[in-house]
Design a protein around this motif. Structure first.
Motif, PDB file in Angstrom:
ATOM      1  N   ALA A  99       0.817  -1.209   0.000  1.00  0.00           N
ATOM      2  CA  ALA A  99       0.000   0.000   0.000  1.00  0.00           C
ATOM      3  C   ALA A  99       0.855   1.265   0.000  1.00  0.00           C
ATOM      4  CB  ALA A  99      -0.925   0.003   1.222  1.00  0.00           C
ATOM      5  N   LEU A 100       2.062   1.176   0.535  1.00  0.00           N
ATOM      6  CA  LEU A 100       2.954   2.335   0.538  1.00  0.00           C
ATOM      7  C   LEU A 100       3.360   2.753  -0.866  1.00  0.00           C
ATOM      8  CD1 LEU A 100       5.308   1.325   3.492  1.00  0.00           C
ATOM      9  CD2 LEU A 100       3.616   3.170   3.527  1.00  0.00           C
ATOM     10  N   GLU A 101       3.222   1.860  -1.816  1.00  0.00           N
ATOM     11  CA  GLU A 101       3.726   2.113  -3.173  1.00  0.00           C
ATOM     12  C   GLU A 101       2.642   2.560  -4.141  1.00  0.00           C
ATOM     13  OE1 GLU A 101       6.915   2.038  -3.512  1.00  0.00           O
ATOM     14  OE2 GLU A 101       7.174   1.242  -1.476  1.00  0.00           O
ATOM     15  N   ALA A 102       1.372   2.555  -3.713  1.00  0.00           N
ATOM     16  CA  ALA A 102       0.285   2.866  -4.652  1.00  0.00           C
ATOM     17  C   ALA A 102      -0.607   3.958  -4.067  1.00  0.00           C
ATOM     18  CB  ALA A 102      -0.534   1.604  -4.923  1.00  0.00           C
ATOM     19  N   PRO A 103      -1.259   4.764  -4.922  1.00  0.00           N
ATOM     20  CA  PRO A 103      -2.179   5.794  -4.423  1.00  0.00           C
ATOM     21  C   PRO A 103      -3.279   5.182  -3.558  1.00  0.00           C
ATOM     22  CG  PRO A 103      -1.714   6.150  -6.748  1.00  0.00           C
ATOM     23  CD  PRO A 103      -1.133   4.810  -6.398  1.00  0.00           C
ATOM     24  N   GLN A 104      -3.625   5.921  -2.479  1.00  0.00           N
ATOM     25  CA  GLN A 104      -4.598   5.432  -1.513  1.00  0.00           C
ATOM     26  C   GLN A 104      -5.541   6.569  -1.108  1.00  0.00           C
ATOM     27  OE1 GLN A 104      -4.659   2.267  -0.565  1.00  0.00           O
ATOM     28  NE2 GLN A 104      -2.697   1.644  -1.467  1.00  0.00           N
ATOM     29  N   PRO A 105      -6.735   6.245  -0.614  1.00  0.00           N
ATOM     30  CA  PRO A 105      -7.604   7.275  -0.047  1.00  0.00           C
ATOM     31  C   PRO A 105      -7.068   7.742   1.314  1.00  0.00           C
ATOM     32  CG  PRO A 105      -8.600   5.121   0.219  1.00  0.00           C
ATOM     33  CD  PRO A 105      -7.367   4.916  -0.620  1.00  0.00           C
ATOM     34  N   MET A 106      -7.657   8.783   1.818  1.00  0.00           N
ATOM     35  CA  MET A 106      -7.167   9.399   3.055  1.00  0.00           C
ATOM     36  C   MET A 106      -7.167   8.431   4.224  1.00  0.00           C
ATOM     37  SD  MET A 106      -8.708  12.599   5.277  1.00  0.00           S
ATOM     38  CE  MET A 106      -8.212  13.946   4.228  1.00  0.00           C
ATOM     39  N   ASN A 107      -8.229   7.620   4.378  1.00  0.00           N
ATOM     40  CA  ASN A 107      -8.291   6.756   5.551  1.00  0.00           C
ATOM     41  C   ASN A 107      -7.099   5.812   5.615  1.00  0.00           C
ATOM     42  OD1 ASN A 107      -9.147   5.179   3.407  1.00  0.00           O
ATOM     43  ND2 ASN A 107     -11.147   4.679   4.293  1.00  0.00           N
ATOM     44  N   LYS A 108      -6.704   5.262   4.488  1.00  0.00           N
ATOM     45  CA  LYS A 108      -5.573   4.333   4.485  1.00  0.00           C
ATOM     46  C   LYS A 108      -4.259   5.060   4.712  1.00  0.00           C
ATOM     47  CE  LYS A 108      -3.674   0.339   4.249  1.00  0.00           C
ATOM     48  NZ  LYS A 108      -3.911  -0.624   5.340  1.00  0.00           N
TER      49      LYS A 108
END
Length: 728
Positions: free
Chosen positions: A393-402
């Motif tokens: 998940a650190l390497e891909a765009p995520q929503p704010m909650n994540k």
């Protein structure tokens, strides 16, 4: 004569005549007090009494500014003698004798002079610097209290919890010894306040579950709160009914009995690491305060009956019965202390006072402190803690909650002194999953599932902060903060102010809030007002609009708490937690990547999107998201400025950000009255010569169901407001 002089004359007459009260059969020796200790204890009581008398005289002369005295409560000197001077003590405002007795335990202290400087509001007052008459001393481990309604009790619970936590997870710079106990005192009338009841409940709730909580409560029962009596037997019934709390009681008039019971209670707490209550009977002399005329609401016979139980008479009887002092010795000591106190009082009034707003405000913001630099999380430890899924998940765009979840994980790895507390934040991971997985990673002692009481959550955090931890409490919804706002206003924000920067309680408070939750909860879960926070001097308020900024701002918030001892409140817009798309479904326009390890969003910095000069839209939070949606229709002549930090306003950064723009539109999802737009419009109106307009929420609560958003700005209303300005 006023009642203070009547009590004084009664003491002289009754000691001289040997007309002294009967005592219990317990001797000083049996209680563990030798003759010197008993005499020292009496001297502390006399000092406290004479300080009360001199304070009233100084006020009558216009030179003193506080007359809520400790007369009748001098039994607390015996309690102080039963504790260690390094035990943190959160004191009732009638505990002058406690502070004097503790000062006698610490070399180099002059309690008469120190307290007279406080009475006379001198800048040389060693605790508050002339800002307020408060009991308190850094040298004596007595933080100053600001409240008369027991609002200091929740943080005493927190301080006790922090002592218990030290053995498992010690902070880098602790204030308390690992075998210390926390002490807090309050009056019988204050016991009925929700804050006191919440603290007693929280202590019992914590102890019931086996968590270490070395805390001694003292209820000083004088039977009356200003003019309202405590019902007969009520206080003892309430205190004895508290599960998880051991109950002790004593006759606070007799210093030997009080010392013996206090020592027993303190030893029990220190040995078992469990909380206890000491219920001490006492009497209130002189009325509530200097201007209070007791005879207006109490029968004279009742007043005189109370004065007959003057604790100094009981102590004098003890000294004589134990062969420590004669009647003459007692009267000579009493007079010599008065002479010393009077003389020093006349000198104290000559000492300098605060004279400017700048002087008064100097201690609102705590002094910066030296902290050890720490390296970032070890990559292997990080990988082991995060697991494969979060590492990806650190390497891909995520929503704010994540992104907030990942950012909090990194911070807890980086700073082991961070402790989080809140409703459902542990096993459940919070209502919105923001803290999901953190309890399994860092343990229940750092991710505390609290009881459902916002006062206790914030009090716990205040106590942790005073012992070197960096607490990150969570308030589940913004509307719930109102249950506990005085813990921020009356305790957190004032501690540095009233201690002249000597005591601090840094923290980062997380609050899920603001509007735009579709059809959920009405005004309890869609609360679009920050006014309760904005008027608190010294606190910092941040509100991220996207996940990338949120991570950067939390890094800065922890830096501010850790290095500058600041109280930071972070408002997380609930509606933006899961937001992925900006203009249309599937565009992922509001997703962000996780920032690099060194990046942060410094306090005083704003975010800017676009370079247009026709119109600057100044906004924050959900308004930033909606304004970015509006930009697509408004064209390239528009720029959007994200406040990020709502308080203090980054005035110079804002003025620079709108430089060259022909018009300014303020978009504020909070209400027209009391919202951020008022301050922003004032700033731009005072400093610039360009048209300024506001698009803000109505002065309304938020409805449940389809009408959830009709009282707040929308993309359409922002576009319409912008076009009106552009047509001018």
């Amino acid at each position: 004569m006023d009642r203070a002089e009547i009590v004084h004359e009664n003491f002289l007459r009754r000691v001289g005549a040997g007309d002294l009260p009967a005592l219990s059969v317990l001797t000083a020796k049996q209680a563990g007090l030798d003759h010197a200790a008993l005499l020292t204890l009496f001297r502390a009581q006399v000092i406290s009494r004479q300080l009360d008398r001199v304070a009233r005289r100084l006020q009558a002369e216009g030179q003193g500014f506080y007359t809520i005295g400790s007369s009748g409560h001098e039994g607390v000197a015996a309690v102080a003698s039963a504790l260690r001077p390094t035990d943190p003590a959160f004191l009732h405002y009638r505990d002058g004798a406690f502070q004097v007795a503790r000062a006698q335990q610490v070399p180099g202290q002059d309690p008469i002079w120190d307290m007279l400087l406080s009475f006379t509001a001198s800048v040389e007052d060693p605790i508050s610097g002339g800002r307020h008459k408060v009991l308190g001393s850094k040298a004596l481990s007595i933080p100053p209290q600001t409240s008369t309604i027991a609002s200091h009790l929740p943080k005493a619970v927190g301080a006790a919890y922090s002592i218990g936590l030290m053995r498992r997870s010690p902070p880098p710079m602790p204030e308390y010894a690992p075998d210390a106990i926390a002490f807090c005192s309050f009056g019988d009338a204050s016991m009925n306040h929700s804050t006191a009841q919440g603290a007693l409940n929280c202590a019992g709730w914590t102890s019931w579950q086996g968590a270490p909580l070395p805390l001694l409560f003292l209820c000083e029962d004088n039977g009356i709160g200003i003019s309202v009596k405590s019902p007969e037997g009520w206080v003892s019934a309430v205190l004895q009914s508290r599960p998880g709390l051991r109950y002790f009681s004593c006759n606070g008039f007799d210093p030997v009995e009080t010392y013996a019971t206090a020592r027993e209670a303190a030893d029990w707490v220190r040995h078992l690491r469990k909380p206890a209550i000491l219920h001490m009977s006492c009497v209130r002399l002189y009325g509530h305060a200097g201007p209070d005329v007791e005879a207006a609401y109490r029968p004279m016979a009742e007043i005189e009956a109370g004065e007959a139980h003057d604790p100094l008479l009981y102590s004098a009887a003890r000294l004589i019965a134990e062969g420590v002092a004669t009647k003459t010795d007692i009267l000579e000591l009493y007079q010599s202390v008065f002479d010393e106190t009077s003389s020093k009082g006349q000198e104290a009034v000559k000492r300098p006072k605060l004279s400017s707003a700048a002087d008064v405000m100097t201690s609102i913001i705590p002094p910066k402190r030296e902290v050890a630099r720490v390296n970032g999380p070890d990559p292997d430890a990080r990988a082991a803690s995060f697991g494969p899924s979060d590492m990806r998940a650190l390497e891909a765009p995520q929503p704010m909650n994540k992104l907030i979840n990942l950012g909090l994980s990194d911070l807890m790895l980086h700073f082991p002194e961070i402790v989080m507390a809140g409703e459902d934040i542990g096993r459940k991971g919070g209502v919105y999953g923001i803290t999901k997985g953190l309890q399994s990673r860092f343990g229940a002692h750092r991710m505390i599932d609290s009881l459902l009481d916002e006062q206790s959550i914030l009090g716990l955090s205040l106590g942790l902060a005073q012992n070197g931890y960096i607490p990150m409490p969570e308030i589940q919804f913004l509307a719930y903060l109102h249950n506990a706002e005085d813990q921020l206003r009356g305790e957190a924000a004032t501690l540095s102010f009233f201690s002249n920067g000597q005591f601090t309680n840094p923290m980062v408070l997380r609050i899920a809030g603001l509007g735009y939750q579709k059809g959920f909860g009405g005004h309890f879960h869609n609360d679009n007002s920050l006014a309760v926070l904005r008027d608190i001097p010294g606190i910092i308020i941040g509100c991220p609009s996207n996940g990338y900024d949120a991570v950067l701002m939390y890094r800065e918030a922890i830096r501010l708490a850790r290095e500058e001892a600041r109280v930071v409140v972070m408002i997380e817009p609930i509606a933006l937690y899961p937001m992925r798309d900006l203009q249309e479904a599937g565009d992922c326009g509001w997703m962000r990547s996780y920032p690099g390890p060194e990046a942060r969003a410094p306090l005083g910095q704003v975010g800017i999107t676009g370079t247009g000069t026709d119109l600057a839209i100044v906004t924050y939070g959900n308004g930033c998201y909606l304004s970015h949606q509006a930009m697509a229709e408004l064209g390239e002549g528009v720029r959007v400025i994200d406040l990020r930090w709502i308080a203090p306003l980054a005035e110079e950064a804002l003025l620079k950000a709108v430089e060259g723009c022909d018009r300014i539109l303020i978009v504020d999802e909070c209400r027209r009255t009391g919202g951020q737009a008022e301050a922003l419009a004032t700033l731009f109106g005072e400093r610039l010569d360009v048209p300024v307009a506001r698009e803000v929420a109505q002065d309304s609560f938020i409805a449940t169901g389809p009408a959830y958003g009709v009282t707040m700005p929308s993309k359409a209303s922002i576009v319409a407001a912008a076009e009106r300005m552009l047509r001018r």
